[in-house]
Motif scaffolding. Structure first.
Motif, short mmCIF file in Angstrom:
data_model
loop_
_atom_site.label_atom_id
_atom_site.label_comp_id
_atom_site.label_asym_id
_atom_site.label_seq_id
_atom_site.Cartn_x
_atom_site.Cartn_y
_atom_site.Cartn_z
N TRP A 62 0.84 -1.20 0.00
CA TRP A 62 0.00 0.00 0.00
C TRP A 62 0.88 1.24 0.00
CZ3 TRP A 62 -5.35 -0.56 0.03
CH2 TRP A 62 -5.84 -1.83 0.33
N SER A 63 0.65 2.13 -0.95
CA SER A 63 1.31 3.44 -0.98
C SER A 63 0.25 4.49 -0.71
CB SER A 63 1.96 3.67 -2.35
OG SER A 63 2.47 4.98 -2.45
N PHE A 64 0.41 5.26 0.42
CA PHE A 64 -0.65 6.13 0.91
C PHE A 64 -0.61 7.56 0.35
CE2 PHE A 64 0.01 2.95 4.33
CZ PHE A 64 -1.19 2.30 4.18
N GLY A 65 0.35 7.86 -0.50
CA GLY A 65 0.37 9.17 -1.16
C GLY A 65 1.02 10.27 -0.36
N ASP A 66 1.48 9.96 0.88
CA ASP A 66 2.16 10.98 1.69
C ASP A 66 3.59 10.57 2.00
OD1 ASP A 66 1.68 8.87 3.36
OD2 ASP A 66 0.76 10.03 4.97
N GLY A 67 4.14 9.68 1.16
CA GLY A 67 5.51 9.25 1.35
C GLY A 67 5.68 8.00 2.17
N TYR A 88 -4.66 13.06 -1.81
CA TYR A 88 -3.63 12.04 -1.84
C TYR A 88 -4.00 10.95 -2.85
CZ TYR A 88 -2.31 14.21 2.58
OH TYR A 88 -1.96 15.12 3.55
N THR A 89 -2.98 10.42 -3.53
CA THR A 89 -3.17 9.29 -4.45
C THR A 89 -2.71 8.02 -3.75
OG1 THR A 89 -2.82 10.69 -6.40
CG2 THR A 89 -2.57 8.30 -6.68
N VAL A 90 -3.64 7.12 -3.49
CA VAL A 90 -3.37 5.88 -2.79
C VAL A 90 -3.32 4.74 -3.82
CG1 VAL A 90 -4.14 4.28 -1.00
CG2 VAL A 90 -4.53 6.75 -0.74
N CYS A 91 -2.26 3.95 -3.75
CA CYS A 91 -2.08 2.86 -4.72
C CYS A 91 -1.95 1.52 -3.99
CB CYS A 91 -0.84 3.09 -5.58
SG CYS A 91 -0.95 4.57 -6.65
N LEU A 92 -2.54 0.49 -4.57
CA LEU A 92 -2.41 -0.89 -4.09
C LEU A 92 -1.76 -1.72 -5.18
CD1 LEU A 92 -3.01 -3.34 -2.28
CD2 LEU A 92 -5.31 -3.41 -3.28
N LYS A 93 -0.64 -2.39 -4.83
CA LYS A 93 0.07 -3.25 -5.77
C LYS A 93 0.05 -4.68 -5.24
CE LYS A 93 3.23 0.40 -7.35
NZ LYS A 93 4.65 0.78 -7.54
N ILE A 94 -0.29 -5.63 -6.12
CA ILE A 94 -0.32 -7.05 -5.78
C ILE A 94 0.90 -7.72 -6.41
CG2 ILE A 94 -1.61 -9.20 -5.88
CD1 ILE A 94 -2.95 -7.08 -4.18
N TYR A 95 1.73 -8.37 -5.56
CA TYR A 95 2.92 -9.05 -6.02
C TYR A 95 2.74 -10.57 -5.86
CZ TYR A 95 5.51 -4.63 -6.08
OH TYR A 95 5.94 -3.36 -6.34
N ARG A 96 3.29 -11.32 -6.80
CA ARG A 96 3.36 -12.78 -6.69
C ARG A 96 4.76 -13.14 -6.23
NH1 ARG A 96 3.52 -16.02 -12.10
NH2 ARG A 96 5.66 -15.28 -11.95
N ILE A 97 4.84 -13.97 -5.17
CA ILE A 97 6.13 -14.37 -4.59
C ILE A 97 6.24 -15.88 -4.62
CG2 ILE A 97 7.57 -14.31 -2.52
CD1 ILE A 97 6.18 -11.71 -1.74
N ARG A 98 7.32 -16.37 -5.17
CA ARG A 98 7.62 -17.81 -5.14
C ARG A 98 8.99 -17.99 -4.50
NH1 ARG A 98 6.13 -20.05 -11.09
NH2 ARG A 98 7.26 -18.18 -11.73
N PRO A 99 9.04 -18.18 -3.14
CA PRO A 99 10.33 -18.20 -2.43
C PRO A 99 11.27 -19.29 -2.92
CG PRO A 99 8.45 -18.09 -0.90
CD PRO A 99 7.91 -18.37 -2.25
N ASN A 100 10.72 -20.41 -3.38
CA ASN A 100 11.58 -21.53 -3.76
C ASN A 100 12.46 -21.23 -4.97
OD1 ASN A 100 9.19 -21.41 -5.19
ND2 ASN A 100 9.24 -23.59 -5.73
N SER A 108 -0.57 -6.82 -10.46
CA SER A 108 -1.65 -5.86 -10.75
C SER A 108 -1.52 -4.68 -9.80
CB SER A 108 -3.02 -6.53 -10.59
OG SER A 108 -4.07 -5.60 -10.85
N GLN A 109 -2.00 -3.53 -10.21
CA GLN A 109 -2.01 -2.36 -9.33
C GLN A 109 -3.19 -1.46 -9.69
OE1 GLN A 109 1.13 0.57 -9.74
NE2 GLN A 109 1.66 -0.19 -11.77
N VAL A 110 -3.65 -0.68 -8.69
CA VAL A 110 -4.72 0.27 -8.91
C VAL A 110 -4.47 1.47 -7.99
CG1 VAL A 110 -6.23 -0.78 -7.17
CG2 VAL A 110 -7.23 0.56 -9.02
N CYS A 111 -4.81 2.66 -8.44
CA CYS A 111 -4.64 3.88 -7.67
C CYS A 111 -5.97 4.64 -7.60
CB CYS A 111 -3.57 4.79 -8.29
SG CYS A 111 -1.90 4.06 -8.31
#
Length: 574
Positions: A62-67, A88-100, A108-111
């Motif tokens: 989550w990026s809240f737009g205030d740093g 403020y512009t708030v952005c949500l980014k979804i990451y895929r993680i494969r630790p192995n 995907s992301q949306v603001c």
């Protein structure tokens, strides 16, 4: 050669004519909604993302737009406090993680745009003054979510003799005014505050002006908190005073975070007037105490209280295997220290009677990952506790749901005490996504009932109550869960200490709501625990004597704490 070319051409045509059986990939789609509390500038974000079928664990940023920003689980929401008004512009980014395979991909992301507006309030208090004349002393209490200052405050006193006072923005004193009424009576007093920047607010109260008689005051002090491991816990002790030595009948506390409480006292009460409170986040809060005395006198005072930042914290993420009925879970912890202190051990409790601690070595810090296999289906409360060098301890817990191989519907419930007689209940369903829950029904064991996934109930009688939850799904699968809760009415103190002050032996009488082990601490005025005991408590009254020899004279706080109970009282060692 022509035959070979002919065979190759035929093979290519045959392969092209075969049907494609590959499973189509569905993408992730980030989405969220938010709500804003205009009085606090707090925003709550709800994660509505959908996860596709590509393999890997999801995490959200989550990026809240205030740093500032925050990592959470892939479908978790977030909360954030904005320091000032603005867009403020708030952005949500979804990451895929494969630790192995050490693979991290932005899926995907949306603001979205969020607006924090200016909000102001007005209030006032009327502390007690000398009872020799029907006079009143008023103190305005401005509140602006951008900390703008008043430029003008107008008072109407209810007797047609009003006034307005001008202020400049450099003024740092009290916004007070005195008024002499011609005769006793009840008057409607209003304050209207005009703020720098244009915001206006007004508030009115009924004020009773009494003939000369009793005078009283209200004050309080901050004492060492009963829970010394969490600096967001704080304890206050009211300091009443009445010219005729009349006792408080009711003490009301406002803590500045919209979680207030009032406590009634009998005329025979002799103990200290102590209250404990837990803040959700650090900051500056205006804490007020209002004391109503037997005989009618009333007084109120307010002070600013600083709740510091947590010196350390820890987050926890659980990774679920691809099989929905697997009993194995992988946990990651994320320790953080404001002073960048290293951590010397990480301890895990899994809620199934097993636990483990991972110690640091001379070569490396302890691992932040642990793998655990649960014994069977159920709901387990798993906790991680991190011990940092320097003494700071951070703890975080999460619930783990292990499903049954039979895929039967089920559920569980939790309860939390929010006042001596009021309990908040919450229902959790374990069901097939294709078979949604249609109702959560409650019976509270006192003849009353209710509906809803989350519900609050106030008991009028103490003792044990059998609370039952019935979960019904769309396919008519019904699950019933019952738990017993204990209610202690507020007319009997949970903890009593005598004599107070004490010389060498302190007698403690503790009314326990459960049969369990508790930790008893004696804490000095510096907040240091000088004595620690563990006792087994039975449901009901427990009595024991505490040896005070060896303690220096002065005030101390005695606390009794368990996972379900916490209470503290101040005593004086002579």
């Amino acid at each position: 050669m022509r035959k070979i070319y002919g065979l190759l051409a035929g093979l290519m045509i045959m392969l092209a004519s075969l049907p494609a059986n590959a499973t189509p990939q569905t993408p992730d789609a980030a989405d969220f909604t938010f709500t804003i509390n205009p009085s606090t500038n707090n925003a709550v974000f709800v994660n509505h993302s959908t996860i596709g079928n590509e393999p890997g664990t999801r995490r959200a940023f989550w990026s809240f737009g205030d740093g500032s920003g925050l990592w959470t689980g892939g479908m978790d929401g977030a909360e954030h406090h904005y320091a000032s008004a603005g867009t403020y512009t708030v952005c949500l980014k979804i990451y895929r993680i494969r630790p192995n395979i050490n693979d991290t991909v932005l899926m995907s992301q949306v603001c979205k745009t969020l607006v924090i507006e200016s909000v102001c309030h007005a209030n006032f208090e009327s502390p007690a003054v000398s009872p020799t004349a029907p006079a009143k002393y008023f103190i305005a209490q401005p509140s602006h979510n951008q900390n703008k200052k008043p430029l003008k405050i107008c008072w109407t006193f209810g007797d047609n003799r009003d006034t307005c006072i001008q202020y400049n923005t450099a003024y740092t004193g009290t916004y007070s005014v005195s008024h002499l009424y011609g005769q006793p009576g009840t008057y409607n007093v209003c304050v209207k505050i005009f703020y720098d920047g244009g915001c206006e607010a007004q508030n009115c109260h009924s004020i009773t002006v009494q003939a000369p008689g009793d005078s009283c005051k209200a004050d309080y002090e901050r004492i060492p908190a009963a829970n010394t491991n969490d600096i967001l816990w704080t304890s206050f002790r009211a300091l009443p005073w009445n010219s005729s030595n009349k006792k408080p009948s009711k003490i009301c506390w406002t803590f500045g975070d919209n979680k207030d409480t009032c406590i009634n006292y009998g005329q025979d009460y002799t103990g200290p007037y102590v209250v404990n409170h837990h803040y959700q986040q650090p900051g500056q809060y205006e804490v007020c105490v209002k004391i109503n005395y037997y005989g009618g006198c009333e007084a109120r005072t307010c002070k600013t209280v600083l709740i510091p930042n947590r010196p350390c914290s820890v987050g926890i993420i659980q990774l679920t295997p691809s099989s929905s009925v697997s009993r194995e879970r992988l946990f990651y912890s994320f320790p953080h220290s404001a002073s960048n202190s290293s951590y010397e051990r990480i301890c895990w409790t899994f809620g199934d009677g097993t636990d483990t601690c991972i110690l640091s070595t001379a070569a490396a810090a302890p691992s932040t990952m642990v793998r655990h296999t649960y014994p069977g289906a159920g709901v387990y409360r798993t906790c991680v506790k991190v011990f940092f060098r320097g003494g700071c301890i951070a703890e975080e817990c999460t619930e783990v749901v292990i499903k049954s191989n039979t895929q039967l519907c089920g559920g569980y419930m939790t309860d939390s005490l929010i006042s001596p007689q009021t309990i908040k209940f919450k229902a959790f369903a374990i069901n097939n996504p294709a078979d949604p829950v249609v109702s959560f029904g409650w019976t509270f064991g006192d003849g009353s009932s209710g509906q809803g996934q989350e519900i609050t109930h106030t008991y009028t009688t103490g003792g044990e109550h059998r609370v039952c939850l019935t979960i019904l799904t769309q396919s008519r699968c019904e699950t019933k869960i019952c738990n017993t809760v204990k209610v202690n009415l507020a007319n009997q103190p949970v903890l009593q200490l005598s004599p107070n002050p004490a010389l060498n032996v302190l007698h403690a009488s503790f009314l326990s709501a459960y049969t369990e082990n508790v930790t008893i601490k004696i804490i000095n005025s510096n907040g240091t625990a000088v004595r620690t005991y563990t006792r087994s408590m039975i449901t009901g009254v427990n009595n024991w004597d505490i040896d005070l020899s060896g303690l220096l004279p002065g005030p101390y706080l005695l606390t009794i704490q368990s996972p379900r109970q916490m209470v503290g009282l101040v005593f004086v060692k002579q």
